[in-house]
Design a protein around this motif. Structure first.
Motif, PDB file in Angstrom:
ATOM      1  N   LYS A  91       0.845  -1.204   0.000  1.00 16.81           N
ATOM      2  CA  LYS A  91       0.000   0.000   0.000  1.00 16.81           C
ATOM      3  C   LYS A  91       0.878   1.251   0.000  1.00 16.81           C
ATOM      4  O   LYS A  91       0.627   2.195  -0.764  1.00 16.81           O
ATOM      5  N   SER A  94     -10.144   3.787   0.652  1.00 17.71           N
ATOM      6  CA  SER A  94     -10.810   3.666  -0.641  1.00 17.71           C
ATOM      7  C   SER A  94     -10.317   4.778  -1.562  1.00 17.71           C
ATOM      8  O   SER A  94     -10.060   5.897  -1.113  1.00 17.71           O
ATOM      9  N   LYS A 139     -12.156   5.481  -4.411  1.00 18.25           N
ATOM     10  CA  LYS A 139     -13.278   5.804  -5.291  1.00 18.25           C
ATOM     11  C   LYS A 139     -13.422   7.313  -5.485  1.00 18.25           C
ATOM     12  O   LYS A 139     -13.616   7.800  -6.601  1.00 18.25           O
ATOM     13  N   ARG A 168      -7.926   2.410 -10.546  1.00 17.53           N
ATOM     14  CA  ARG A 168      -9.062   1.500 -10.710  1.00 17.53           C
ATOM     15  C   ARG A 168      -8.565   0.051 -10.814  1.00 17.53           C
ATOM     16  O   ARG A 168      -9.208  -0.882 -10.314  1.00 17.53           O
ATOM     17  N   GLY A 199      -6.038  -0.449  -7.020  1.00  9.86           N
ATOM     18  CA  GLY A 199      -6.513  -0.100  -5.689  1.00  9.86           C
ATOM     19  C   GLY A 199      -5.382   0.379  -4.805  1.00  9.86           C
ATOM     20  O   GLY A 199      -4.405   0.970  -5.260  1.00  9.86           O
ATOM     21  N   TRP A 209      -3.878  -6.991  -6.951  1.00  2.28           N
ATOM     22  CA  TRP A 209      -4.699  -7.874  -6.129  1.00  2.28           C
ATOM     23  C   TRP A 209      -3.797  -8.885  -5.427  1.00  2.28           C
ATOM     24  O   TRP A 209      -2.643  -9.097  -5.826  1.00  2.28           O
ATOM     25  N   ASP A 240      -7.374  -1.859   2.750  1.00  2.00           N
ATOM     26  CA  ASP A 240      -7.979  -1.526   1.461  1.00  2.00           C
ATOM     27  C   ASP A 240      -9.383  -2.119   1.447  1.00  2.00           C
ATOM     28  O   ASP A 240      -9.560  -3.339   1.403  1.00  2.00           O
ATOM     29  N   ASP A 280     -11.736  -1.767  -0.850  1.00  2.00           N
ATOM     30  CA  ASP A 280     -12.350  -1.957  -2.162  1.00  2.00           C
ATOM     31  C   ASP A 280     -11.818  -3.147  -2.955  1.00  2.00           C
ATOM     32  O   ASP A 280     -12.563  -3.790  -3.700  1.00  2.00           O
ATOM     33  N   THR A 281     -10.518  -3.425  -2.849  1.00  2.00           N
ATOM     34  CA  THR A 281      -9.883  -4.408  -3.733  1.00  2.00           C
ATOM     35  C   THR A 281     -10.221  -5.831  -3.297  1.00  2.00           C
ATOM     36  O   THR A 281      -9.971  -6.213  -2.148  1.00  2.00           O
ATOM     37  N   LYS A 287     -16.306  -9.567  -0.904  1.00  2.00           N
ATOM     38  CA  LYS A 287     -15.004  -9.096  -1.393  1.00  2.00           C
ATOM     39  C   LYS A 287     -14.005 -10.233  -1.634  1.00  2.00           C
ATOM     40  O   LYS A 287     -12.869  -9.975  -2.014  1.00  2.00           O
TER      41      LYS A 287
END
Length: 927
Positions: free
Chosen positions: A226, A291, A293, A322, A325, A330, A404, A406-407, A437
């Protein structure tokens, strides 16, 4: 006879090959090794001379590897790849262009199986040489072969370096896509959201087969990723606009993530230390970003408003966010099905009353999933959890909550053969509130899993609770593996079985109304012909694990396909080791379009003539199974243990539960990559070639006609030819001769090497009862019979991709093998020549000899150095008033034994391991 240069060795090998015309059983490779051994034992050649010869062979092999790498992804210059991509922008309208570029053509997973064969300097040299159109010269040879200890942290750093280059290459491609759209469709271009590639890694998260990765490692790695990714976003945005308002959020977020990564890199075994680290991470902090977004939306809005080059750059950054993330990509956790079974029994079936292979188990799990209520969890719960599988779900929950949000995270299940296993994973995902998720992905790799995988998928997709989950996630995810599959059923049968399984998935999804979700198929093929990847071209490499036939099954059913492949360890990362190679690799993939296929293409006759193709598949599979179950094959492959191989990764090469087994190894004790690597080193990739010739026996003409007419059939033959071009049955037989008592007894015959009479006699006597000479001879005979049939078949099918300079490559390998055999003989002779007495009498001479014969040389050297010390207390070291007459002789020293016997064994062994790397480079990868 002078054999001082590689060219002289090559000439000698050529002349020896001619003698096979008059004496078919004559072995040129072993004879050359005898020539070299005689020179070595007479003193006319030294180990330093061998070092010089090996350096020249290493150089040629590194250059060959660089050339092969470049040829696979050519052109390699950035300008050429920019032009190639522009030429490929051929869609007539915005909708078609958008459809092509908004869905990933490929998910690339950077895995860390033990394939870190090259030293960092060698890797850099090979990649640099392959990254330009210039002639590959001797600069590739200047790299040292010294390698650092390959730790998990080293592997993770290498994976992140490769992913960073891949991200930069993707940014360049996305920028071109956006620039083209802006020019062609100025009113619509800002609606485009390119996502041509996703990247992922399981380095630091793969728990299958290892116990050395802690949950804290995984959390720490994710935080470090990250921090690294946020830092890269910041650097990109600073280049666009050093005063951009989003930097006021992203810069502190990057620093905050780096601080938390530092916290979790510490020793957290003390509850107090963990409490401090966890509380810092979970506290409400304005610098914490969970996030992207809002940031993506802001960048997209600004890009639409400003347009031009700045707009393209902003949208390129948004596209990267996008795709990746709050991480470098991933992540894939992986556990074994047994670990999940143990966990679900503890939770739902403590008395082991449920048979997880039964329909009753599915009913039981269905009810449990419906009724389960999500539980909160924290780092203390994670720290005290003893179950590996539950611990992984707890770690995923903490990552999604505090790193994280979102991912998605993949949960790979190795050796998954029961639908109930997937439902058990779904139960735990729901128990910890992360089912929305987490993509649960069963791995089909064993023969049983591949054979019954169709029924598995039918049963799983019939479950309403699973279908609801798949729709929530938007995909059905599976994993098909070539490592164990290729080992246990052979590479070609594995590929065909996996292909059929993929077709069954398409049918099961269609029959169960799941055409509205994607099919994510992760094929964990490797980099060499031995691990499932096709060596002849990048198009073949991508079509081998997911064939056009498989793809058409999904396209015709209206199912969106998400293909995923692995780039494994040092071999795979080479494709991304420089910016030039990364761009060339991704450009080739973008041009090949592995996520697409023509649904109306004529049916390949390989699938129409199943009377021939199925029999062909079954016959090869049965032949491979016969090898695997054969005592002969098993004994030959394990004759040298793993002593021929360098250490190439942080995961052990032998299964951890079997470390106490020394004298004999079962093939199932050796992991797939080392197994394939041993085949390379013995000179014959059995699990690629064996059985093809025998499968054609009695039906050559019809089968050859089918293979000629079929693209899939020709692809199979291209693989077989590539392996066969490097294979030598004579080399396999030569290794057996090392254990031939008659050879050693005859060697000093008639006084030719009278100075070796004693050691050769000792070896001859020791090996009288050894079974390895017979084992290798039987294996070589079986391989030869099959190879004759293979050559007859190959003669009937055109050679579409002949190996350039084939004979020179074969001779280089032959010379390398002969030189290694001479070094082995040198070790054997030195070992039996060591005096019987020693300062330590608790060492067994036979044990040490057997260690040398099975190439457990490091263990043998430890024992020998303990038995013959060169540093020990002497009488003069003491200042005593009382006199002594003893010892009445000079203190015995073992420096001469070290110099004449022990050190040469060590040096010969180290030289032999450099030859291992040389041979692997000619094969294109380790294992």
């Amino acid at each position: 006879m002078t054999l001082k240069t590689v060219s002289e060795l090559t000439e000698r090998l050529q002349s020896l090959h001619k003698r096979t015309e008059e004496t078919p059983l004559f072995n040129p490779v072993f004879q050359l090794s005898l020539d070299l051994s005689r020179l070595l034992e007479s003193g006319e050649m030294t180990l330093f001379d061998c070092d010089r010869l090996i350096a020249e062979l290493e150089c040629d092999a590194l250059a060959a590897r660089a050339e092969r790498l470049r040829n696979l992804v050519a052109p390699v210059t950035p300008s050429a790849n920019d032009a190639a991509l522009r030429h490929d922008f051929a869609e007539d309208d915005f909708a078609a262009f958008r459809k092509r570029w908004e869905s990933p053509q490929l998910h690339a997973v950077f895995t860390a199986h033990p394939t870190f064969l090259l030293s960092p300097n060698q890797t850099e040299a090979v990649a640099k040489a392959a990254s330009s159109d210039d002639a590959i010269d001797e600069s590739v040879c200047t790299a040292t072969s010294e390698r650092p200890q390959i730790t998990l942290s080293h592997e993770h750093a290498e994976a992140m370096k490769a992913i960073a280059n891949a991200q930069d290459a993707r940014d360049r491609i996305v920028s071109q896509v956006l620039t083209h759209a802006q020019q062609e469709w100025p009113q619509e271009w800002s609606d485009l959201a390119p996502l041509p590639f996703r990247f992922a890694s399981w380095v630091g998260y793969d728990m299958d087969g290892r116990t050395d990765i802690t949950w804290a490692n995984s959390i720490g790695f994710r935080l470090a990723e990250k921090a690294q990714r946020l830092g890269r976003y910041v650097a990109t945005l600073e280049e666009i606009d050093a005063n951009h308002p989003l930097l006021r959020e992203l810069q502190p977020a990057a620093a905050y993530a780096a601080d938390r990564a530092h916290d979790f890199a510490a020793d957290l075994s003390d509850p107090a230390a963990l409490s401090v680290a966890a509380n810092r991470l979970t506290a409400n902090d304005p610098r914490q970003v969970l996030s992207l977004k809002r940031h993506i939306d802001a960048l997209e809005t600004e890009a639409k408003d400003c347009g031009g080059e700045r707009g393209v750059r902003l949208k390129t950054l948004a596209a990267a966010m996008r795709a990746d993330g709050l991480g470098m990509g991933w992540i894939h956790f992986r556990v074994n099905s047994k670990q999940l079974h143990n966990a679900i029994r503890r939770r739902l079936d403590p008395d082991s009353q449920i048979d997880l292979s039964s329909k009753g188990a599915i009913v039981h799990l269905r009810k449990a999933i419906e009724q389960v209520e999500p539980l909160k969890s924290n780092f203390a719960a994670l720290a005290i959890e003893s179950s590996t599988a539950i611990r992984q779900f707890l770690a995923m929950a903490q990552i999604l909550q505090h790193v994280d949000a979102d991912t998605p995270i993949r949960m790979l299940i190795a050796e998954c053969e029961e639908p109930a296993t997937v439902l058990a994973a779904l139960y735990f995902a729901k128990l910890f509130g992360i089912q929305d998720k987490v993509d649960i992905s069963p791995l089909f790799e064993t023969e049983n899993a591949l054979e019954h995988g169709g029924r598995f998928l039918d049963a799983l997709l019939e479950e309403d609770i699973y279908r609801d989950y798949a729709r929530q996630r938007g995909r059905v995810a599976i994993q098909t593996g070539f490592s164990d599959a290729g080992r246990f059923v052979g590479q070609i049968p594995a590929s065909l079985a996996i292909e059929r399984l993929q077709g069954r998935l398409a049918r099961a999804m269609e029959q169960n109304g799941l055409t509205d979700v994607a099919a994510l198929i992760f094929d964990t093929h490797g980099e060499s012909m031995g691990r499932g990847a096709h060596p002849t071209s990048f198009a073949d490499r991508l079509a081998w694990p997911l064939s056009p036939w498989s793809r058409r099954r999904f396209v015709r059913a209206g199912i969106r396909l998400e293909p995923e492949v692995s780039f494994q360890g040092g071999d795979g990362y080479l494709f991304f080791d420089t910016p030039e190679l990364a761009l060339a690799t991704l450009t080739r993939i973008a041009q090949i379009r592995p996520a697409e296929t023509d649904p109306d293409a004529p049916k390949d006759p390989f699938y129409r003539r199943t009377d021939l193709s199925l029999d062909f598949y079954r016959a090869i599979r049965d032949h491979q199974r016969d090898h695997l179950e054969s005592r002969t094959y098993s004994r030959a492959i394990t004759a040298f243990g793993l002593g021929m191989l360098n250490s190439t990764g942080s995961r052990v090469s032998r299964r951890q539960s079997d470390l106490s087994a020394d004298r004999e190894m079962s093939l199932r004790q050796i992991r797939a990559i080392p197994h394939n690597a041993i085949l390379q080193q013995l000179g014959y990739p059995v699990n690629v070639i064996a059985g093809i010739g025998s499968a054609a026996d009695g039906n050559y003409e019809d089968l050859a006609a089918l293979l000629r007419e079929s693209e899939r059939g020709r692809q199979l033959i291209r693989l077989a030819r590539a392996a066969n071009a490097l294979a030598s049955v004579k080399t396999v037989a030569a290794y057996g001769e090392l254990f031939n008592s008659a050879y050693w007894a005859s060697r000093p015959y008639r006084g030719t090497e009278s100075h070796l009479t004693a050691p050769c006699g000792a070896l001859a006597e020791y090996l009288i009862k050894d079974d390895r000479i017979g084992v290798f001879r039987r294996l070589a005979s079986r391989l030869r019979v099959d190879a004759l049939k293979l050559h007859r078949l190959l003669a009937m099918v055109p050679n579409e991709n002949p190996l350039e300079d084939r004979e020179n490559v074969r001779r280089a390998i032959g010379v390398s093998q002969a030189l290694r055999l001479a070094l082995f003989q040198h070790m054997f002779i030195r070992a039996v020549s060591i005096p019987l007495f020693s300062r330590a009498n608790d060492i067994s001479r036979e044990d040490v000899l057997e260690m040398i014969f099975t190439l457990r040389v490091d263990d043998a050297l430890v024992e020998l150095r303990r038995a013959f010390p060169t540093s020990f207390p002497k009488i003069d070291d003491f200042d005593l008033t009382q006199p002594t007459d003893f010892p009445d002789r000079g203190d015995e020293g073992y420096e001469a034994i070290r110099r004449d016997f022990i050190d040469p064994i060590d040096k010969a062994h180290q030289l032999s391991l450099r030859i291992t790397t040389t041979i692997a480079n000619h094969f294109g990868a380790h294992g």
